[in-house]
Design a protein around this motif. Structure first.
Motif, PDB file in Angstrom:
ATOM      1  N   PHE A  70     -22.161  -0.109  42.538  1.00 61.97           N
ATOM      2  CA  PHE A  70     -21.186  -1.041  42.964  1.00 61.97           C
ATOM      3  C   PHE A  70     -20.078   0.216  43.531  1.00 61.97           C
ATOM      4  O   PHE A  70     -19.616   0.055  44.596  1.00 61.97           O
ATOM      5  CB  PHE A  70     -20.563  -1.739  42.148  1.00 61.97           C
ATOM      6  N   LEU A  71     -19.675   0.746  42.556  1.00 64.29           N
ATOM      7  CA  LEU A  71     -18.501   1.733  42.858  1.00 64.29           C
ATOM      8  C   LEU A  71     -18.811   2.653  44.155  1.00 64.29           C
ATOM      9  O   LEU A  71     -18.069   2.781  44.997  1.00 64.29           O
ATOM     10  CB  LEU A  71     -18.012   2.442  41.814  1.00 64.29           C
ATOM     11  N   TRP A  72     -20.072   3.286  44.101  1.00 61.51           N
ATOM     12  CA  TRP A  72     -20.536   4.117  45.151  1.00 61.51           C
ATOM     13  C   TRP A  72     -20.593   3.238  46.261  1.00 61.51           C
ATOM     14  O   TRP A  72     -20.239   3.897  47.460  1.00 61.51           O
ATOM     15  CB  TRP A  72     -21.836   4.704  44.978  1.00 61.51           C
ATOM     16  N   GLN A  73     -21.162   2.222  46.315  1.00 64.45           N
ATOM     17  CA  GLN A  73     -21.393   1.375  47.748  1.00 64.45           C
ATOM     18  C   GLN A  73     -19.889   0.875  48.365  1.00 64.45           C
ATOM     19  O   GLN A  73     -19.684   0.735  49.233  1.00 64.45           O
ATOM     20  CB  GLN A  73     -21.858   0.075  47.478  1.00 64.45           C
ATOM     21  N   MET A  74     -18.691   0.866  47.550  1.00 72.58           N
ATOM     22  CA  MET A  74     -17.565   0.784  47.914  1.00 72.58           C
ATOM     23  C   MET A  74     -16.944   1.904  48.489  1.00 72.58           C
ATOM     24  O   MET A  74     -16.181   1.808  49.716  1.00 72.58           O
ATOM     25  CB  MET A  74     -16.839   0.202  46.640  1.00 72.58           C
ATOM     26  N   LEU A  75     -17.014   3.029  47.942  1.00 68.91           N
ATOM     27  CA  LEU A  75     -16.737   4.273  48.400  1.00 68.91           C
ATOM     28  C   LEU A  75     -17.357   4.524  49.828  1.00 68.91           C
ATOM     29  O   LEU A  75     -16.723   4.943  50.536  1.00 68.91           O
ATOM     30  CB  LEU A  75     -17.048   5.395  47.379  1.00 68.91           C
ATOM     31  N   VAL A  76     -18.705   4.353  49.838  1.00 68.56           N
ATOM     32  CA  VAL A  76     -19.183   4.455  50.992  1.00 68.56           C
ATOM     33  C   VAL A  76     -18.903   3.629  52.255  1.00 68.56           C
ATOM     34  O   VAL A  76     -18.468   3.900  53.295  1.00 68.56           O
ATOM     35  CB  VAL A  76     -20.944   4.490  50.762  1.00 68.56           C
ATOM     36  N   SER A  77     -18.478   2.265  51.744  1.00 71.03           N
ATOM     37  CA  SER A  77     -17.641   1.565  52.806  1.00 71.03           C
ATOM     38  C   SER A  77     -16.337   1.841  53.242  1.00 71.03           C
ATOM     39  O   SER A  77     -16.117   1.838  54.433  1.00 71.03           O
ATOM     40  CB  SER A  77     -17.641  -0.114  51.819  1.00 71.03           C
ATOM     41  N   VAL A  78     -15.638   2.514  52.340  1.00 71.84           N
ATOM     42  CA  VAL A  78     -14.326   2.970  52.536  1.00 71.84           C
ATOM     43  C   VAL A  78     -14.453   4.161  53.568  1.00 71.84           C
ATOM     44  O   VAL A  78     -13.705   4.153  54.453  1.00 71.84           O
ATOM     45  CB  VAL A  78     -13.598   3.422  51.374  1.00 71.84           C
ATOM     46  N   LEU A  79     -15.482   4.908  53.162  1.00 78.89           N
ATOM     47  CA  LEU A  79     -15.794   6.218  54.110  1.00 78.89           C
ATOM     48  C   LEU A  79     -16.033   5.786  55.576  1.00 78.89           C
ATOM     49  O   LEU A  79     -15.527   6.390  56.449  1.00 78.89           O
ATOM     50  CB  LEU A  79     -16.715   6.836  53.423  1.00 78.89           C
ATOM     51  N   TYR A  80     -17.029   4.707  55.520  1.00 84.96           N
ATOM     52  CA  TYR A  80     -17.213   4.389  56.968  1.00 84.96           C
ATOM     53  C   TYR A  80     -16.586   3.680  57.625  1.00 84.96           C
ATOM     54  O   TYR A  80     -15.946   3.742  58.707  1.00 84.96           O
ATOM     55  CB  TYR A  80     -18.565   3.275  56.842  1.00 84.96           C
ATOM     56  N   GLY A  81     -15.380   3.244  56.888  1.00 90.17           N
ATOM     57  CA  GLY A  81     -14.175   2.272  57.543  1.00 90.17           C
ATOM     58  C   GLY A  81     -13.095   3.196  58.125  1.00 90.17           C
ATOM     59  O   GLY A  81     -12.817   3.110  59.172  1.00 90.17           O
ATOM     60  N   VAL A  82     -13.032   4.421  57.324  1.00 92.51           N
ATOM     61  CA  VAL A  82     -12.005   5.407  57.724  1.00 92.51           C
ATOM     62  C   VAL A  82     -12.585   5.779  59.071  1.00 92.51           C
ATOM     63  O   VAL A  82     -11.792   6.280  59.897  1.00 92.51           O
ATOM     64  CB  VAL A  82     -11.561   6.172  56.370  1.00 92.51           C
ATOM     65  N   ALA A  83     -13.813   6.201  58.860  1.00 91.58           N
ATOM     66  CA  ALA A  83     -14.421   7.110  59.990  1.00 91.58           C
ATOM     67  C   ALA A  83     -14.324   6.206  61.054  1.00 91.58           C
ATOM     68  O   ALA A  83     -14.029   6.423  62.408  1.00 91.58           O
ATOM     69  CB  ALA A  83     -15.992   7.342  59.907  1.00 91.58           C
ATOM     70  N   ALA A  84     -14.851   4.760  61.223  1.00 91.44           N
ATOM     71  CA  ALA A  84     -14.637   3.909  62.062  1.00 91.44           C
ATOM     72  C   ALA A  84     -13.247   3.735  62.807  1.00 91.44           C
ATOM     73  O   ALA A  84     -13.362   3.699  64.051  1.00 91.44           O
ATOM     74  CB  ALA A  84     -15.203   2.267  61.770  1.00 91.44           C
ATOM     75  N   ILE A  85     -12.379   3.553  61.787  1.00 90.47           N
ATOM     76  CA  ILE A  85     -10.967   3.623  62.370  1.00 90.47           C
ATOM     77  C   ILE A  85     -10.322   4.672  63.065  1.00 90.47           C
ATOM     78  O   ILE A  85     -10.045   4.710  64.366  1.00 90.47           O
ATOM     79  CB  ILE A  85      -9.967   3.229  61.300  1.00 90.47           C
ATOM     80  N   CYS A  86     -10.926   5.998  62.811  1.00 88.82           N
ATOM     81  CA  CYS A  86     -10.593   7.162  63.564  1.00 88.82           C
ATOM     82  C   CYS A  86     -11.264   7.341  64.834  1.00 88.82           C
ATOM     83  O   CYS A  86     -10.770   7.648  65.761  1.00 88.82           O
ATOM     84  CB  CYS A  86     -11.022   8.444  62.745  1.00 88.82           C
ATOM     85  N   LEU A  87     -12.440   6.724  64.848  1.00 89.68           N
ATOM     86  CA  LEU A  87     -13.370   6.704  65.991  1.00 89.68           C
ATOM     87  C   LEU A  87     -12.602   5.685  67.012  1.00 89.68           C
ATOM     88  O   LEU A  87     -12.661   5.902  68.380  1.00 89.68           O
ATOM     89  CB  LEU A  87     -14.767   6.386  66.082  1.00 89.68           C
ATOM     90  N   LEU A  88     -12.065   4.786  66.706  1.00 89.24           N
ATOM     91  CA  LEU A  88     -11.667   3.623  67.505  1.00 89.24           C
ATOM     92  C   LEU A  88     -10.140   3.817  68.059  1.00 89.24           C
ATOM     93  O   LEU A  88      -9.888   3.309  69.087  1.00 89.24           O
ATOM     94  CB  LEU A  88     -12.170   2.179  66.774  1.00 89.24           C
ATOM     95  N   VAL A  89      -9.362   4.376  67.167  1.00 93.12           N
ATOM     96  CA  VAL A  89      -7.903   4.553  67.342  1.00 93.12           C
ATOM     97  C   VAL A  89      -7.747   5.527  68.343  1.00 93.12           C
ATOM     98  O   VAL A  89      -6.903   5.612  68.844  1.00 93.12           O
ATOM     99  CB  VAL A  89      -7.276   4.604  66.071  1.00 93.12           C
ATOM    100  N   ASN A  90      -8.505   6.742  68.261  1.00 91.52           N
ATOM    101  CA  ASN A  90      -8.041   7.756  68.885  1.00 91.52           C
ATOM    102  C   ASN A  90      -9.521   8.193  69.881  1.00 91.52           C
ATOM    103  O   ASN A  90     -10.130   9.119  69.383  1.00 91.52           O
ATOM    104  CB  ASN A  90      -7.762   9.156  68.100  1.00 91.52           C
ATOM    105  N   PRO A  91      -9.627   7.584  71.061  1.00 94.94           N
ATOM    106  CA  PRO A  91     -10.873   7.774  71.531  1.00 94.94           C
ATOM    107  C   PRO A  91     -10.968   9.193  72.111  1.00 94.94           C
ATOM    108  O   PRO A  91     -12.283   9.556  72.501  1.00 94.94           O
ATOM    109  CB  PRO A  91     -10.977   6.597  72.799  1.00 94.94           C
ATOM    110  N   LEU A  92      -9.994   9.929  72.587  1.00 94.74           N
ATOM    111  CA  LEU A  92     -10.185  11.104  73.133  1.00 94.74           C
ATOM    112  C   LEU A  92     -10.541  12.065  72.064  1.00 94.74           C
ATOM    113  O   LEU A  92     -11.528  12.956  72.103  1.00 94.74           O
ATOM    114  CB  LEU A  92      -8.820  11.675  73.525  1.00 94.74           C
ATOM    115  N   LEU A  93     -10.203  11.852  70.887  1.00 94.96           N
ATOM    116  CA  LEU A  93     -10.694  12.833  69.584  1.00 94.96           C
ATOM    117  C   LEU A  93     -11.994  12.316  69.300  1.00 94.96           C
ATOM    118  O   LEU A  93     -12.938  13.166  69.148  1.00 94.96           O
ATOM    119  CB  LEU A  93      -9.577  12.601  68.555  1.00 94.96           C
ATOM    120  N   SER A  94     -12.290  11.317  69.340  1.00 94.57           N
ATOM    121  CA  SER A  94     -13.608  10.640  69.125  1.00 94.57           C
ATOM    122  C   SER A  94     -14.566  11.362  70.366  1.00 94.57           C
ATOM    123  O   SER A  94     -15.639  11.922  69.725  1.00 94.57           O
ATOM    124  CB  SER A  94     -13.812   9.156  69.538  1.00 94.57           C
TER     125      SER A  94
END
Length: 186
Positions: A70-94
């Motif tokens: 459970f904890l690992w799945q939550m951490l993976v979810s947070v990691l994916y979420g942060v990566a998605a936000i980074c990709l979507l918020v700054n498209p040039l950096l993406s």
């Protein structure tokens, strides 16, 4: 399984491969005509896919909370979420970061296409796979050498060329496979 046993399957699938090749070729042309739009489109699509993966991991974590992961799945979810936000918020950096990822992808694809050529080399027209492998490898090398790119358009243009090269090789191979016979052994 030897290559002779899959020739009927290849012949049967050749119509779909030709359709795929035409669609891929058109996408390649669009990528060259609209490289910036295509570059940002790739970044947006990948960002959305990573966001969906984050949500999926979150749901999976709650579905399997009785399991020790459970904890690992939550951490993976947070990691994916942060990566998605980074990709979507700054498209040039993406686009800039995805250029490097796509360059590595093209290098690996080129190597795999060359390996496929060596499996198919006994057959006439397998040279199309060799051409695709060499071309894709060259595009990957060009992208790595130009990283970070001077302009974000480069990713769309080079991916467009790769798509067109792959489409032409697959369509040519599919059209040729209808009369495919093993070449004499060397």
């Amino acid at each position: 399984m030897n290559i002779e046993s899959i020739v009927p399957l290849i012949k049967k699938a050749s119509v779909w491969v030709i359709i795929w090749g035409i669609v891929t070729f058109v996408c390649g042309i669009l990528a060259i005509i609209l490289p910036l739009t295509f570059s940002f489109g790739i970044a947006l699509i990948i960002g959305c896919l990573v966001l969906v993966a984050a949500i999926a991991h979150l749901f999976f974590a709650f579905e399997t909370r009785s399991v020790d992961g459970f904890l690992w799945q939550m951490l993976v979810s947070v990691l994916y979420g942060v990566a998605a936000i980074c990709l979507l918020v700054n498209p040039l950096l993406s686009v800039l970061s995805l250029t490097l990822v796509l360059a590595i992808f093209l290098l690996l694809e080129g190597i795999l296409e060359l390996a496929l050529y060596f499996v198919l080399r006994r057959f006439r027209h397998s040279v199309w796979v060799l051409i695709d492998g060499i071309g894709t490898l060259i595009l990957g090398i060009l992208m790595v050498m130009q990283w970070p790119p001077a302009t974000p358009e480069i990713i769309g243009t080079l991916i467009g060329i790769s798509l067109m090269l792959s489409a032409v090789s697959r369509v040519a191979l599919s059209l040729a496979v209808r009369t495919l016979n093993p070449a004499p052994a060397d």
